[in-house]
Design a protein around this motif. Structure first.
Motif: not given
Length: 385
Positions: A208-209, A353-356, A328-330, A364-366
């Motif tokens: 995703k990234i 936290i950088a991304f969820l 962190l990334i969750f 899309d789901d980021m």
């Protein structure tokens, strides 16, 4: 006004001393935590120091005689100047009474906070406290938040409604989180490492990234993986690489890792996927430490699942903190309703936290985990009647 200092191990003990010696009308002028002095003080508990005061001459109604006609007998009546002085004394006494009442109200509030009880909180604050606790937020954090809200409540003359409480909650939570580096500020480092336990969706998150870097920012990206243990891990990354037109290299050891870095020297970003082995097996952490070559200009992210119990999240971080984790990334955020553990980890790890990640769709789901976004998630189910 009589002022005296008291020292005790707890606030209730200090208050007991104050009431015993100065009575129930005493007010607290100041209270603070003090550490025992001397070398042995390092092994002793902190004390509470309280400065209390009492007015030894409580105001009484000043009785004055009617004003006498000119030529009155001064031996039988008080001079007019004495009447004026008495009037001034009464005004001063009234001011002292008002000050004492305000201090007593402040004392009551301070006692309530120190004692750690919510029994005397207003209803809206009890509900807010319970909501935050149900979100599995640290109790200490909840206490800080509710105490801030209680201060606002008294300063606002105890008049609240739904919108005002929600506004206060957002302000207080934002204050709690604003010092942490939440959100991702852009692709600033050539090497981006992703570590974490197995099963958290690390490879999908990396894809995703990568898609964000390639599609949105037109960056030249490469994949490098050290995950040679999991069946299908390399094939999964190669599939993403083919879709996004991103080359993939596999590193079985440190030599392979160095060759891959040299091969991708002209790429803008190298995303490094690592093996998500059982975090409880320390030897795998050591193997990873020996394989990768981390530089101070690189970025490292710890990828965690939001569905993991908070106690286990802390254990994961304990194992991986040997690495210089910046953020962190969750993942799997769409599968939870309690967001307190995410906030707890920000504070425990002292890392933003950088991304969820909130689904399986790439890219899309980021979402970028801004402080505003985190506050919004935490308060998503909050209601004020």
């Amino acid at each position: 006004m009589k002022v005296k200092k008291y020292t005790a191990q707890t606030m209730p003990e200090a208050m007991k001393q104050v009431r015993k010696e100065l009575g129930s009308d005493a007010v607290i002028l100041n209270s603070k935590v003090v550490k025992p002095k001397g070398l042995l003080g390092m092994f002793k508990k902190n004390n509470i120091e309280v400065i209390a005061a009492i007015d030894p001459n409580p105001a009484q109604e000043t009785k004055t005689r009617p004003v006498q006609p000119v030529g009155y007998n001064q031996k039988e009546s008080k001079p007019l100047t004495n009447q004026i002085r008495a009037s001034k004394q009464k005004t001063v006494s009234d001011e002292i009474i008002k000050e004492i009442q305000e201090l007593k109200q402040s004392l009551s509030l301070q006692q309530e906070k120190t004692a750690g009880t919510i029994d005397h909180y207003p209803d809206f604050l009890k509900k807010t406290y319970q909501y935050l606790m149900n979100q599995d937020l640290h109790e200490e954090t909840v206490r800080i938040i509710t105490n801030d809200l209680l201060d606002k409540y008294y300063l606002h003359n105890k008049q609240v409604d739904h919108q005002l409480v929600l506004q206060w909650l957002k302000e207080v939570l934002y204050k709690q989180l604003q010092s942490y580096p939440n959100g991702y500020k852009g692709f600033r480092s050539k090497m981006m490492y992703f570590v974490g336990p197995t099963g958290v969706g690390k490879t999908t998150t990396i894809a995703k990234i990568a898609a964000k870097a390639v599609v949105e920012e037109k960056k030249k990206v490469a994949f490098l993986t050290t995950d040679t243990y999991r069946i299908g891990a390399i094939d999964q990354l190669k599939t993403y690489g083919k879709i996004l037109d991103i080359p993939v290299e596999v590193a079985y050891n440190q030599e392979d890792f160095q060759k891959a870095k040299e091969k991708f020297a002209d790429f803008y970003i190298i995303l490094v996927d690592t093996a998500g082995r059982n975090y409880k097996q320390v030897e795998f952490i050591k193997q990873l430490e020996e394989t990768i070559q981390f530089d101070k200009n690189d970025e490292m992210f710890l990828v965690l699942s939001a569905t993991t119990k908070y106690k286990e999240l802390r254990e994961v971080y304990k194992q991986f903190k040997v690495f210089p984790i910046q953020q962190l990334i969750f993942t799997k955020v769409d599968e939870i309703t309690e967001f307190g553990p995410i906030i707890n980890m920000i504070k425990d790890c002292n890392a933003g936290i950088a991304f969820l990640s909130n689904g399986q769709d790439v890219p899309d789901d980021m979402i970028i985990a801004s402080t505003e976004q985190l506050v919004s998630l935490l308060l998503g189910g909050w209601k004020h009647d």
